[in-house]
Design a protein around this motif. Structure first.
Motif, PDB file in Angstrom:
ATOM      1  N   ALA A   1       0.796  -1.227   0.000  1.00 21.21           N
ATOM      2  CA  ALA A   1       0.000   0.000   0.000  1.00 21.21           C
ATOM      3  C   ALA A   1       0.827   1.276   0.000  1.00 21.21           C
ATOM      4  CB  ALA A   1      -0.949   0.000   1.197  1.00 21.21           C
ATOM      5  N   GLY A   2       2.071   1.233   0.509  1.00 23.07           N
ATOM      6  CA  GLY A   2       2.858   2.461   0.560  1.00 23.07           C
ATOM      7  C   GLY A   2       2.147   3.524   1.368  1.00 23.07           C
ATOM      8  N   THR A   3       1.958   4.704   0.794  1.00 30.61           N
ATOM      9  CA  THR A   3       1.254   5.786   1.487  1.00 30.61           C
ATOM     10  C   THR A   3      -0.251   5.748   1.238  1.00 30.61           C
ATOM     11  OG1 THR A   3       1.675   7.301  -0.357  1.00 30.61           O
ATOM     12  CG2 THR A   3       3.265   7.315   1.457  1.00 30.61           C
TER      13      THR A   3
ATOM     14  N   ILE B  80      -8.842  -2.435   1.379  1.00 28.14           N
ATOM     15  CA  ILE B  80      -7.925  -3.283   2.138  1.00 28.14           C
ATOM     16  C   ILE B  80      -6.497  -2.995   1.696  1.00 28.14           C
ATOM     17  CG2 ILE B  80      -7.308  -5.643   2.772  1.00 28.14           C
ATOM     18  CD1 ILE B  80     -10.110  -6.496   1.851  1.00 28.14           C
ATOM     19  N   GLY B  81      -5.613  -2.772   2.668  1.00 31.19           N
ATOM     20  CA  GLY B  81      -4.217  -2.518   2.339  1.00 31.19           C
ATOM     21  C   GLY B  81      -3.279  -3.278   3.252  1.00 31.19           C
ATOM     22  N   ILE B  82      -2.111  -3.613   2.723  1.00 34.89           N
ATOM     23  CA  ILE B  82      -1.051  -4.234   3.512  1.00 34.89           C
ATOM     24  C   ILE B  82       0.218  -3.413   3.302  1.00 34.89           C
ATOM     25  CG2 ILE B  82       0.213  -6.346   4.036  1.00 34.89           C
ATOM     26  CD1 ILE B  82      -1.848  -7.883   2.381  1.00 34.89           C
TER      27      ILE B  82
ATOM     28  N   LYS C 275       6.712   2.485   9.586  1.00 35.67           N
ATOM     29  CA  LYS C 275       6.606   3.924   9.347  1.00 35.67           C
ATOM     30  C   LYS C 275       5.728   4.224   8.145  1.00 35.67           C
ATOM     31  CE  LYS C 275      10.823   5.339  11.702  1.00 35.67           C
ATOM     32  NZ  LYS C 275      12.070   6.115  11.669  1.00 35.67           N
ATOM     33  N   MET C 276       5.867   3.414   7.087  1.00 39.32           N
ATOM     34  CA  MET C 276       5.016   3.607   5.923  1.00 39.32           C
ATOM     35  C   MET C 276       3.563   3.276   6.257  1.00 39.32           C
ATOM     36  SD  MET C 276       5.503   4.667   2.788  1.00 39.32           S
ATOM     37  CE  MET C 276       7.053   4.154   2.069  1.00 39.32           C
ATOM     38  N   PHE C 277       3.369   2.260   7.112  1.00 40.28           N
ATOM     39  CA  PHE C 277       2.021   1.916   7.569  1.00 40.28           C
ATOM     40  C   PHE C 277       1.381   3.106   8.278  1.00 40.28           C
ATOM     41  CE2 PHE C 277      -0.671   0.545  11.134  1.00 40.28           C
ATOM     42  CZ  PHE C 277      -1.664  -0.158  10.456  1.00 40.28           C
ATOM     43  N   ALA C 278       2.159   3.782   9.117  1.00 43.04           N
ATOM     44  CA  ALA C 278       1.644   4.958   9.816  1.00 43.04           C
ATOM     45  C   ALA C 278       1.229   6.042   8.826  1.00 43.04           C
ATOM     46  CB  ALA C 278       2.691   5.507  10.784  1.00 43.04           C
ATOM     47  N   LEU C 279       2.022   6.211   7.763  1.00 43.64           N
ATOM     48  CA  LEU C 279       1.681   7.204   6.733  1.00 43.64           C
ATOM     49  C   LEU C 279       0.391   6.820   6.015  1.00 43.64           C
ATOM     50  CD1 LEU C 279       5.191   7.898   5.126  1.00 43.64           C
ATOM     51  CD2 LEU C 279       3.944   9.324   6.769  1.00 43.64           C
ATOM     52  N   ALA C 280       0.271   5.543   5.643  1.00 40.65           N
ATOM     53  CA  ALA C 280      -0.927   5.084   4.938  1.00 40.65           C
ATOM     54  C   ALA C 280      -2.166   5.235   5.817  1.00 40.65           C
ATOM     55  CB  ALA C 280      -0.758   3.629   4.499  1.00 40.65           C
ATOM     56  N   ALA C 281      -2.050   4.826   7.075  1.00 43.67           N
ATOM     57  CA  ALA C 281      -3.188   4.926   7.983  1.00 43.67           C
ATOM     58  C   ALA C 281      -3.592   6.380   8.210  1.00 43.67           C
ATOM     59  CB  ALA C 281      -2.850   4.256   9.312  1.00 43.67           C
TER      60      ALA C 281
END
Length: 622
Positions: A355-357, A387-389, A394-400
């Motif tokens: 998912a990246g950002t 749905i994203g993975i 840190k990238m997860f935090a950006l995406a969320a």
């Protein structure tokens, strides 16, 4: 004897409309100034805006600004006589409402996006209203239009004016360019004054945007002491996360990267080097800048991956080879193109396993929402159908954070490897129908298990039967022989391949293509030709400071032509072709296209002959 009607009558009618439309509501942050302005920049711009060309100051009847967006103004000019609404040549600003408001707006548009409103008439029933938008500093303007492309001929609320003005194509383009310029300025501020690391800079931006969602923080941060602002910032983020209906474990994963910033030594009390320039601390300056320049953008352009924009801009200043790091962010217009290729709607469940950002999910969500008619359908899309993975915490935090800023979608974001059994089991239960993917690019030939095509295959394996998978991958993946090509076609059908612009990911020079598959239908059993498109020219051009942009406004027309040709499997010489392929073939348009001789000019012919003659001469000499 001609009776001269007082302009005060028309102004009173406009004030009454302001009251009815909520302009005077205290909490909306709107400022209405009459016949003057206390804003220094406005006073300077209008210092020589006298309508009688005498060189002194001139002011429109009303100047409206708002705390939400300091770069946007609405100005009004009023005339009581309907005959004085507009002159034939728009060159009489003293006598005519339209002429006058355009005159003032031209001066103000040097530094602002200006909505210019001309009002004529002396009764509510006979008011004539014209609305214009100035989007650039060259003095050009267009009529303001509604969602149905019809001219707006009435007074609107501030929010409606702001919304319609923001979606004017020229305004949207300027907003995007301004955001890119600001991201460059913000990088300079964060790096030179605070020394925040490259990987933490985008977290500083996304965290600040979430903190600004908290009304208490937004209203009070300016008054906070520099010793307290970091704790207040982190506390505001936690409060906004607590509002989200997501498991505590995901909240903990998301908040962890922000704690580093909350204790960063250079963001607290200013030291001797920064105290003179930023006496209240660099962090407050950063928050102020984001509040003024990014927060308004977030509230309007819900289809734009703002966090990704900053991440990509900050990457430009990272030492080393970005391609070697496997970091290749998808441009916004390509994320939009993916949703059109997959034809996503409210009925789909969309998956991005890398998912990246969150750019693909944001683009898909906006297209899905346009097909929804009820609040329940909208809620269902945001809560259940994205749905994203993302493997990087840190990238997860950006995406969320990106999804939170869009209103939801974060509940189905997973942090971990996309190959993790527990994650894939959970995703299969959701039965995703569309997969969108920009996989990490393999760092070397030895990364056999991390080959891009194995990410594509894994995405397709997770989709429901008949689902559509769209991925953008390096061109060499479809040209070179590889076992993964055999494994893909054994289980899935290759529907289409499109060759993309060579410099699509500029400044990273990685030639790419888009592949489209139908999931769980073996290619050989489908017995269908694959459609190949030569999509090398997207109309974007490289610029010195803004990267690749749609400089001449060609993208919309190109996009529509591409999608129509793809959906209808159209064959055009030099542009698209249908061909049977297997795993041993090259999956690329250039291998099968016929030359379109009708487009070859005399100059083309002479160039080829001249080059061939030089080639022969050099070879004979050697």
């Amino acid at each position: 004897m001609e009776i001269t009607l007082s302009e005060r009558i028309t102004e009173n009618l406009v004030r009454d409309s302001f009251r009815e439309l909520g302009y005077y509501t205290a909490e909306n942050g709107i400022s209405i100034e009459e016949q003057k302005s206390e804003i220094v920049k406005i006073k300077k711009l209008l210092s020589k805006a006298s309508k009688n060309n005498k060189g002194n100051k001139g002011y429109p009847e009303f100047i409206i600004s708002n705390k939400l967006d300091h770069n946007f103004l609405i100005v009004f000019e009023c005339k009581p006589d309907l005959k004085k609404h507009q002159s034939n040549n728009l060159d009489k600003p003293v006598d005519y409402a339209v002429d006058g408001v355009l005159h003032y707006a031209k001066f103000l548009s040097k530094d602002y996006i200006v909505l210019a409103v001309a009002v004529s008439g002396s009764t509510v029933s006979n008011l004539k209203i014209s609305n214009y938008i100035f989007a650039s500093n060259d003095g050009s303007y267009t009529e303001l239009k509604n969602e149905h492309s019809q001219p707006v001929e009435q007074l609107l609320s501030f929010d409606d004016y702001y919304r319609l003005a923001s979606f004017d194509p020229v305004v949207a383009k300027k907003r995007h360019e301004d955001l890119i310029s600001f991201s460059r300025e913000l990088h300079e501020l964060i790096w030179t004054k605070a020394k925040v690391s490259e990987e933490d800079k985008p977290l500083l931006v996304s965290g600040t945007l979430i903190a600004l969602m908290n009304n208490a923080f937004q209203k009070t941060y300016k008054a906070l002491d520099s010793d307290d602002i970091q704790d207040a910032w982190l506390s505001a983020i936690k409060k906004e996360l607590d509002k989200a209906e997501i498991p505590q474990g995901k909240k903990d994963t998301m908040i962890q990267p922000y704690t580093t910033i909350a204790v960063h030594p250079n963001l607290g009390r200013p030291d001797s080097k920064t105290a003179k320039e930023y006496p209240e601390g660099v962090f407050k300056e950063v928050i102020d800048s984001i509040n003024d320049n990014v927060w308004p953008f977030i509230n309007i352009y819900h289809d734009f991956d703002v966090v990704g924009q900053f991440y990509g801009e900050f990457l430009k200043y990272t030492g080393g080879d970005k391609k070697a790091l496997g970091i290749v962010l998808t441009p916004k217009h390509i994320a939009e193109l993916f949703s059109l290729i997959a034809d996503v709607s409210k009925h789909d469940v969309v998956l991005d396993i890398c998912a990246g950002t969150g750019g693909f999910l944001i683009s898909a969500m906006q297209k899905m929402l346009r097909t929804a008619y009820t609040e329940q359908e909208i809620l269902d899309i945001k809560k259940n159908k994205l749905i994203g993975i993302e493997n990087s915490p840190k990238m997860f935090a950006l995406a969320a954070s990106n999804m939170i800023l869009r209103g939801d979608g974060k509940a189905n974001l997973h942090q971990g490897s996309c190959f993790d059994d527990a994650i894939t089991d959970a995703i299969k239960k959701a039965k995703p129908t569309v997969g969108l993917l920009n996989p990490p690019y393999a760092q070397s030939k030895s990364d056999a298990e991390l080959h891009e095509l194995y990410f594509v295959k894994h995405m397709l394996d997770l989709l429901d039967v008949g689902g559509t998978g769209v991925a953008i991958i390096p061109m060499n993946c479809v040209i070179s022989p590889h076992q993964a090509k055999h494994e893909l076609l054994k289980h899935h059908t290759l529907k289409a391949v499109m060759s993309m612009p060579i410099e699509l990911f500029y400044p990273v020079g990685a030639p790419t293509c888009i592949v489209v598959f139908e999931a769980h239908k073996p290619h050989q059993e489908s017995n269908k030709k694959t459609w190949f498109g030569y999509w090398r020219d997207d109309g974007f051009m490289k610029t010195k400071h803004l990267g690749r942009i749609d400089l001449n406004g060609k993208w919309n027309e190109i996009k529509e032509r591409w999608i129509e040709a793809y959906k209808n499997n159209e064959v055009h010489a030099g542009e698209s072709v249908l061909n049977y392929v297997n795993a041993d073939n090259e999956w690329v348009a250039e291998a099968y296209l016929d030359t379109d001789y009708s487009k070859i000019t005399k100059d083309d012919f002479e160039t080829v002959v001249r080059n061939y003659a030089v080639f022969k001469m050099l070879n004979e000499v050697s």
